[in-house]
Design a protein around this motif. Structure first.
Motif, short mmCIF file in Angstrom:
data_model
loop_
_atom_site.label_atom_id
_atom_site.label_comp_id
_atom_site.label_asym_id
_atom_site.label_seq_id
_atom_site.Cartn_x
_atom_site.Cartn_y
_atom_site.Cartn_z
N THR A 54 2.32 -5.79 -0.40
CA THR A 54 1.41 -6.08 0.72
C THR A 54 1.71 -5.21 1.94
O THR A 54 1.05 -5.37 2.96
CB THR A 54 1.50 -7.56 1.12
N GLY A 56 1.61 -2.84 4.81
CA GLY A 56 0.46 -2.20 5.44
C GLY A 56 -0.77 -3.06 5.55
O GLY A 56 -1.73 -2.70 6.23
N LEU A 57 -0.79 -4.21 4.89
CA LEU A 57 -1.94 -5.11 4.96
C LEU A 57 -1.80 -5.98 6.19
O LEU A 57 -0.75 -6.55 6.44
CB LEU A 57 -2.00 -5.99 3.71
N ASP A 58 -2.86 -6.07 6.99
CA ASP A 58 -2.84 -6.88 8.20
C ASP A 58 -3.87 -7.99 8.04
O ASP A 58 -5.07 -7.75 8.10
CB ASP A 58 -3.16 -6.02 9.43
N CYS A 59 -3.40 -9.20 7.82
CA CYS A 59 -4.28 -10.36 7.68
C CYS A 59 -4.34 -11.08 9.03
O CYS A 59 -3.34 -11.65 9.46
CB CYS A 59 -3.74 -11.30 6.61
N GLU A 64 -0.51 -12.77 3.87
CA GLU A 64 -0.69 -11.71 2.90
C GLU A 64 -0.24 -12.23 1.55
O GLU A 64 0.80 -12.88 1.44
CB GLU A 64 0.15 -10.48 3.27
N CYS A 78 -5.92 -11.73 1.63
CA CYS A 78 -5.67 -12.43 2.88
C CYS A 78 -6.27 -13.82 2.76
O CYS A 78 -7.40 -13.99 2.32
CB CYS A 78 -6.30 -11.69 4.05
N SER A 92 -9.30 -3.68 7.10
CA SER A 92 -7.97 -4.14 6.75
C SER A 92 -7.54 -3.57 5.40
O SER A 92 -6.42 -3.11 5.23
CB SER A 92 -7.93 -5.67 6.72
N CYS A 93 -8.46 -3.57 4.44
CA CYS A 93 -8.16 -3.01 3.12
C CYS A 93 -7.92 -1.51 3.19
O CYS A 93 -7.01 -0.99 2.54
CB CYS A 93 -9.29 -3.31 2.15
N SER A 95 -6.77 0.16 5.79
CA SER A 95 -5.46 0.37 6.42
C SER A 95 -4.32 0.16 5.43
O SER A 95 -3.28 0.82 5.52
CB SER A 95 -5.27 -0.59 7.60
N TRP A 96 -4.51 -0.71 4.47
CA TRP A 96 -3.53 -0.96 3.42
C TRP A 96 -3.50 0.18 2.40
O TRP A 96 -2.52 0.39 1.70
CB TRP A 96 -3.84 -2.30 2.75
N CYS A 194 -8.27 -7.11 -1.60
CA CYS A 194 -8.23 -5.65 -1.57
C CYS A 194 -7.62 -5.15 -2.86
O CYS A 194 -6.76 -5.80 -3.45
CB CYS A 194 -7.35 -5.15 -0.43
#
Length: 196
Positions: A54, A56-59, A64, A78, A92-93, A95-96, A194
């Motif tokens: 996860t 880099g994933l920002d929920c 996450e 998320c 968000s996806c 950015s991940w 994602c």
């Protein structure tokens, strides 16, 4: 398995643990939730994609979730977060390092939903082209994957009023009933998946 990671809680779904969430954050228009057969979904869950995380994933104000064994892609999601638009979920996806989810089968969709959206609505990466002339035309996965599988609810997509003249509903989500519906991209949902 729960663990603190940089002041945030990370929820990891481990095969065989029978993760089940009672949370039901989702589309407020859908109050009567049903789920598909959990045993079939659990059987579809196998080993996680190596190197999948996860990171880099920002929920937004949510959790996450690393999703294991749902096909060959790396899946994260998320859940239990602040409701956001489809565009914010897509960002968000990105950015991940991935895209909003595209599904090749009902088994893959059930597997992902079991991990993050049991009984709740979630954004999926299905959008309609701006030049579509009917509610059913011009749908494609934002990942570029072939649209070989669909799971539209009866009467969907319908652009809200059955006519595509106003292009009111250009995004899709998986409803609490698990089937897909078209909706305005500005609607708010708290869950999304994602893949990369």
């Amino acid at each position: 398995m729960l663990g603190a990671v940089q002041g945030r809680w990370l929820v990891i779904l481990v095969v065989g643990c029978g993760f089940h969430s009672n949370a039901s954050t989702g589309d407020a228009r859908e109050r009567d939730a049903t789920t598909r057969d959990d045993a079939a979904t659990d059987a579809a869950m196998i080993d996680a994609t190596p190197g999948c995380s996860t990171a880099g994933l920002d929920c937004p104000a949510g959790q996450e979730v690393l999703i294991t064994g749902c096909g060959t892609a790396c899946w994260v999601g998320c859940t239990d977060g602040t409701p956001i638009t489809e565009s914010a979920a897509r960002d968000s996806c990105t950015s991940w390092g991935g895209t909003l989810g595209s599904f090749a089968s009902g088994t893959e969709l059930d597997c992902v939903r079991a991990a993050i959206a049991r009984g709740s609505a979630m954004w999926i990466g299905l959008e309609q082209a701006p030049g579509a002339t009917t509610p059913q035309a011009g749908w494609s996965w934002i990942s570029g994957a072939a649209l070989d599988f669909t799971d539209w609810a009866s009467g969907q997509p319908n652009d809200g009023d059955g006519s595509e003249t106003d292009h009111a509903e250009q995004c899709a989500y998986s409803s609490t009933q698990t089937t897909w519906q078209d909706t305005p991209c500005t609607d708010l949902l708290a869950r999304y998946a994602c893949q990369r």
